[in-house]
Motif scaffolding. Structure first.
Motif, PDB file in Angstrom:
ATOM      1  N   GLU A   1      72.592  75.002  42.919  1.00 54.88           N
ATOM      2  CA  GLU A   1      72.798  73.549  42.798  1.00 54.88           C
ATOM      3  C   GLU A   1      72.738  73.094  41.340  1.00 54.88           C
ATOM      4  O   GLU A   1      71.882  73.521  40.563  1.00 54.88           O
ATOM      5  CB  GLU A   1      71.738  72.809  43.616  1.00 54.88           C
ATOM      6  CG  GLU A   1      72.016  71.324  43.772  1.00 54.88           C
ATOM      7  CD  GLU A   1      71.090  70.651  44.754  1.00 54.88           C
ATOM      8  OE1 GLU A   1      71.295  69.443  45.014  1.00 54.88           O
ATOM      9  OE2 GLU A   1      70.160  71.318  45.266  1.00 54.88           O
ATOM     10  N   ASN A   2      73.727  72.244  40.993  1.00 52.25           N
ATOM     11  CA  ASN A   2      73.837  71.641  39.663  1.00 52.25           C
ATOM     12  C   ASN A   2      74.025  72.678  38.541  1.00 52.25           C
ATOM     13  O   ASN A   2      73.740  72.399  37.371  1.00 52.25           O
ATOM     14  CB  ASN A   2      72.607  70.776  39.340  1.00 52.25           C
ATOM     15  CG  ASN A   2      72.470  69.603  40.283  1.00 52.25           C
ATOM     16  OD1 ASN A   2      73.478  68.988  40.684  1.00 52.25           O
ATOM     17  ND2 ASN A   2      71.235  69.293  40.673  1.00 52.25           N
ATOM     18  N   LYS A   3      74.489  73.873  38.920  1.00 54.34           N
ATOM     19  CA  LYS A   3      74.681  74.897  37.893  1.00 54.34           C
ATOM     20  C   LYS A   3      76.040  75.602  38.061  1.00 54.34           C
ATOM     21  O   LYS A   3      76.914  75.467  37.202  1.00 54.34           O
ATOM     22  CB  LYS A   3      73.543  75.920  37.956  1.00 54.34           C
ATOM     23  CG  LYS A   3      73.417  76.753  36.682  1.00 54.34           C
ATOM     24  CD  LYS A   3      72.978  75.886  35.490  1.00 54.34           C
ATOM     25  CE  LYS A   3      72.743  76.732  34.257  1.00 54.34           C
ATOM     26  NZ  LYS A   3      72.382  75.907  33.071  1.00 54.34           N
ATOM     27  N   SER A   4      76.202  76.380  39.136  1.00 54.98           N
ATOM     28  CA  SER A   4      77.472  77.089  39.340  1.00 54.98           C
ATOM     29  C   SER A   4      77.666  77.412  40.823  1.00 54.98           C
ATOM     30  O   SER A   4      76.709  77.454  41.598  1.00 54.98           O
ATOM     31  CB  SER A   4      77.518  78.391  38.524  1.00 54.98           C
ATOM     32  OG  SER A   4      76.581  79.330  39.020  1.00 54.98           O
ATOM     33  N   GLY A   5      78.911  77.621  41.191  1.00 58.65           N
ATOM     34  CA  GLY A   5      79.215  77.968  42.575  1.00 58.65           C
ATOM     35  C   GLY A   5      80.636  78.469  42.714  1.00 58.65           C
ATOM     36  O   GLY A   5      81.460  78.334  41.799  1.00 58.65           O
ATOM     37  N   VAL A   6      80.921  79.066  43.879  1.00 59.48           N
ATOM     38  CA  VAL A   6      82.220  79.697  44.102  1.00 59.48           C
ATOM     39  C   VAL A   6      82.766  79.326  45.479  1.00 59.48           C
ATOM     40  O   VAL A   6      82.027  79.334  46.467  1.00 59.48           O
ATOM     41  CB  VAL A   6      82.102  81.232  44.016  1.00 59.48           C
ATOM     42  CG1 VAL A   6      83.423  81.904  44.373  1.00 59.48           C
ATOM     43  CG2 VAL A   6      81.656  81.664  42.622  1.00 59.48           C
ATOM     44  N   ILE A   7      84.025  78.988  45.526  1.00 58.14           N
ATOM     45  CA  ILE A   7      84.748  78.896  46.798  1.00 58.14           C
ATOM     46  C   ILE A   7      85.422  80.240  47.032  1.00 58.14           C
ATOM     47  O   ILE A   7      86.189  80.707  46.185  1.00 58.14           O
ATOM     48  CB  ILE A   7      85.813  77.779  46.765  1.00 58.14           C
ATOM     49  CG1 ILE A   7      85.159  76.405  46.628  1.00 58.14           C
ATOM     50  CG2 ILE A   7      86.666  77.831  48.030  1.00 58.14           C
ATOM     51  CD1 ILE A   7      86.165  75.259  46.512  1.00 58.14           C
ATOM     52  N   GLY A   8      85.112  80.865  48.160  1.00 53.07           N
ATOM     53  CA  GLY A   8      85.704  82.157  48.479  1.00 53.07           C
ATOM     54  C   GLY A   8      84.704  83.289  48.518  1.00 53.07           C
ATOM     55  O   GLY A   8      85.047  84.412  48.912  1.00 53.07           O
ATOM     56  N   ALA A   9      83.451  83.028  48.120  1.00 52.30           N
ATOM     57  CA  ALA A   9      82.450  84.089  48.086  1.00 52.30           C
ATOM     58  C   ALA A   9      82.102  84.601  49.484  1.00 52.30           C
ATOM     59  O   ALA A   9      81.526  85.685  49.626  1.00 52.30           O
ATOM     60  CB  ALA A   9      81.190  83.604  47.382  1.00 52.30           C
ATOM     61  N   ASP A  10      82.441  83.819  50.513  1.00 53.51           N
ATOM     62  CA  ASP A  10      82.169  84.242  51.887  1.00 53.51           C
ATOM     63  C   ASP A  10      83.393  84.862  52.553  1.00 53.51           C
ATOM     64  O   ASP A  10      83.383  85.151  53.752  1.00 53.51           O
ATOM     65  CB  ASP A  10      81.688  83.054  52.716  1.00 53.51           C
ATOM     66  CG  ASP A  10      82.676  81.890  52.712  1.00 53.51           C
ATOM     67  OD1 ASP A  10      83.574  81.883  51.855  1.00 53.51           O
ATOM     68  OD2 ASP A  10      82.525  80.983  53.554  1.00 53.51           O
ATOM     69  N   MET A  11      84.446  85.097  51.788  1.00 55.16           N
ATOM     70  CA  MET A  11      85.669  85.691  52.317  1.00 55.16           C
ATOM     71  C   MET A  11      85.681  87.205  52.051  1.00 55.16           C
ATOM     72  O   MET A  11      85.036  87.678  51.119  1.00 55.16           O
ATOM     73  CB  MET A  11      86.892  85.050  51.656  1.00 55.16           C
ATOM     74  CG  MET A  11      87.004  83.542  51.901  1.00 55.16           C
ATOM     75  SD  MET A  11      87.273  83.141  53.631  1.00 55.16           S
ATOM     76  CE  MET A  11      88.969  83.707  53.815  1.00 55.16           C
ATOM     77  N   PRO A  12      86.401  87.971  52.878  1.00 57.68           N
ATOM     78  CA  PRO A  12      86.465  89.433  52.680  1.00 57.68           C
ATOM     79  C   PRO A  12      86.983  89.791  51.281  1.00 57.68           C
ATOM     80  O   PRO A  12      88.043  89.333  50.871  1.00 57.68           O
ATOM     81  CB  PRO A  12      87.441  89.896  53.768  1.00 57.68           C
ATOM     82  CG  PRO A  12      87.360  88.853  54.819  1.00 57.68           C
ATOM     83  CD  PRO A  12      87.153  87.559  54.080  1.00 57.68           C
ATOM     84  N   SER A  13      86.228  90.618  50.585  1.00 56.35           N
ATOM     85  CA  SER A  13      86.641  90.979  49.222  1.00 56.35           C
ATOM     86  C   SER A  13      86.272  92.413  48.855  1.00 56.35           C
ATOM     87  O   SER A  13      86.454  92.819  47.708  1.00 56.35           O
ATOM     88  CB  SER A  13      86.002  90.016  48.208  1.00 56.35           C
ATOM     89  OG  SER A  13      84.589  89.994  48.358  1.00 56.35           O
ATOM     90  N   ILE A  14      85.752  93.190  49.817  1.00 50.99           N
ATOM     91  CA  ILE A  14      85.398  94.575  49.529  1.00 50.99           C
ATOM     92  C   ILE A  14      86.672  95.402  49.407  1.00 50.99           C
ATOM     93  O   ILE A  14      87.427  95.556  50.358  1.00 50.99           O
ATOM     94  CB  ILE A  14      84.482  95.160  50.623  1.00 50.99           C
ATOM     95  CG1 ILE A  14      83.200  94.337  50.762  1.00 50.99           C
ATOM     96  CG2 ILE A  14      84.155  96.616  50.305  1.00 50.99           C
ATOM     97  CD1 ILE A  14      82.328  94.325  49.532  1.00 50.99           C
ATOM     98  N   ASN A  15      86.907  95.892  48.204  1.00 53.42           N
ATOM     99  CA  ASN A  15      88.088  96.715  47.913  1.00 53.42           C
ATOM    100  C   ASN A  15      89.397  96.027  48.287  1.00 53.42           C
ATOM    101  O   ASN A  15      90.367  96.681  48.674  1.00 53.42           O
ATOM    102  CB  ASN A  15      87.976  98.071  48.613  1.00 53.42           C
ATOM    103  CG  ASN A  15      86.953  98.968  47.973  1.00 53.42           C
ATOM    104  OD1 ASN A  15      87.020  99.258  46.784  1.00 53.42           O
ATOM    105  ND2 ASN A  15      85.974  99.387  48.751  1.00 53.42           N
ATOM    106  N   SER A  16      89.413  94.723  48.178  1.00 52.64           N
ATOM    107  CA  SER A  16      90.661  93.967  48.372  1.00 52.64           C
ATOM    108  C   SER A  16      90.614  92.749  47.461  1.00 52.64           C
ATOM    109  O   SER A  16      89.549  92.164  47.250  1.00 52.64           O
ATOM    110  CB  SER A  16      90.827  93.542  49.835  1.00 52.64           C
ATOM    111  OG  SER A  16      89.780  92.659  50.217  1.00 52.64           O
TER     112      SER A  16
END
Length: 330
Positions: A231-246
């Motif tokens: 909170e109030n520092k940094s964040g990501v949209i997409g961090a909960d999406m499949p991303s292992i070796n893709s």
């Protein structure tokens, strides 16, 4: 004289020589019997020849399979190493297992980069008798085919200090360029196993202290608008999406910055204690203006090499800005 000859003929005519003694049927039977005896006599089985032939065939079979099994046994390590390599297909892994049993793992320096020596700690799991007196040798090679000897043959004489076996085998190794490298461990010229590590060109402003100060209890949380971060520092949209070796699209958001120009992202895998470049385009990316209430943002493509707990270190204009802690499992 004539009288004597006549008497002799009479005597002979009265003997067994007189008349026909064998009928044609009897003659045929006699001839057939004699012919069969000739055949049986010429084809009488030689038991010694049969015995020798059978013995020779048995010895051939025994020797053939003994040699075959010996060859399979002598190359077991190579075959297992090859199988593991084919199964892993250049995915990052810091341990080698055979038949479900881990034989060794490796922990390189967290700041592992190309072009200079870094420390590696190998933890071998078998009893010391499996290694004692053998020569250990390590090769590193890339998917492109480049292969180098990073550890010349070294005889194993003593267990690791404080261990009953090679629980802490330390050495300094160097690879010439960044990327994925397979490290192949040989014992007496036979492949024992391999691991795959990511070697990067970590920017020189990234310090060892930055990894030592990671607070693994400070987990990223849902900030709303599909943003997961601090909170109030940094964040990501997409961090909960499949991303292992893709490749996966992540949108970075930063708060509390004024006119930032560059974002550097460094991934640190907790289990293997290894540093990774997770942006697909390099270590750094340019920053844009406000978005979703954040002071700066930027889209990117990321690729996470392995599942587990990750610390994502964010540097804004070459200064450590924040650390995001994610559990990435898909």
């Amino acid at each position: 004289m004539e009288k004597e000859l006549s008497n002799l003929r009479k005597a002979m005519n009265s003997s067994t020589h007189k008349g026909v003694h064998f009928t044609e049927i009897q003659k045929k039977k006699i001839r057939a019997s004699l012919h069969q005896q000739e055949i049986n006599g010429s084809r009488k089985p030689n038991l010694s020849i049969y015995f020798i032939t059978a013995l020779a065939a048995s010895l051939f079979v025994i020797l053939f399979y003994t040699d075959l099994l010996a060859n399979l046994s002598s190359h077991e390590g190579v075959k297992q190493g090859t199988k593991q390599t084919l199964e892993s297909e250049w995915k990052v892994r810091n341990e080698y297992a055979r038949k479900g049993q881990v034989l060794f793992s490796v922990s390189p320096d967290p700041n592992l980069t190309a072009g200079k020596p870094f420390g590696y700690m190998f933890s071998f799991k078998e009893p010391f008798v499996a290694y004692k007196g053998k020569e250990i040798e390590i090769y590193a090679h890339k998917e492109t085919g480049e292969r180098i000897n990073v550890l010349p043959p070294k005889k194993i004489t003593e267990p690791s200090p404080g261990y009953s076996s090679l629980g802490r085998f330390t050495t300094s190794l160097m690879v010439p360029e960044s990327g994925l490298w397979k490290y192949e461990v040989f014992l007496d010229k036979k492949l024992y196993g391999d691991v795959v590590l990511s070697v990067g060109d970590v920017p020189n402003f990234v310090k060892t202290m930055d990894f030592e100060m990671i607070d693994w209890n400070r987990k990223a949380v849902n900030l709303g608008n599909n943003i997961i971060g601090n909170e109030n520092k940094s964040g990501v949209i997409g961090a909960d999406m499949p991303s292992i070796n893709s490749n996966q699209k992540w949108m970075w958001h930063l708060w509390g910055t004024e006119n930032p120009t560059q974002l550097t992202v460094v991934g640190f895998h907790r289990e293997t204690e290894t540093v990774h470049q997770i942006l697909t385009t390099g270590w750094s990316i340019g920053l844009g203006g406000e978005n979703n209430g954040a002071d700066a943002h930027t889209p990117s493509s990321v690729n996470i090499p392995t599942a587990g707990e990750w610390a994502i270190l964010l540097y804004v204009d070459e200064k450590l800005f924040d650390v995001l802690i994610y559990n990435i499992h898909h």
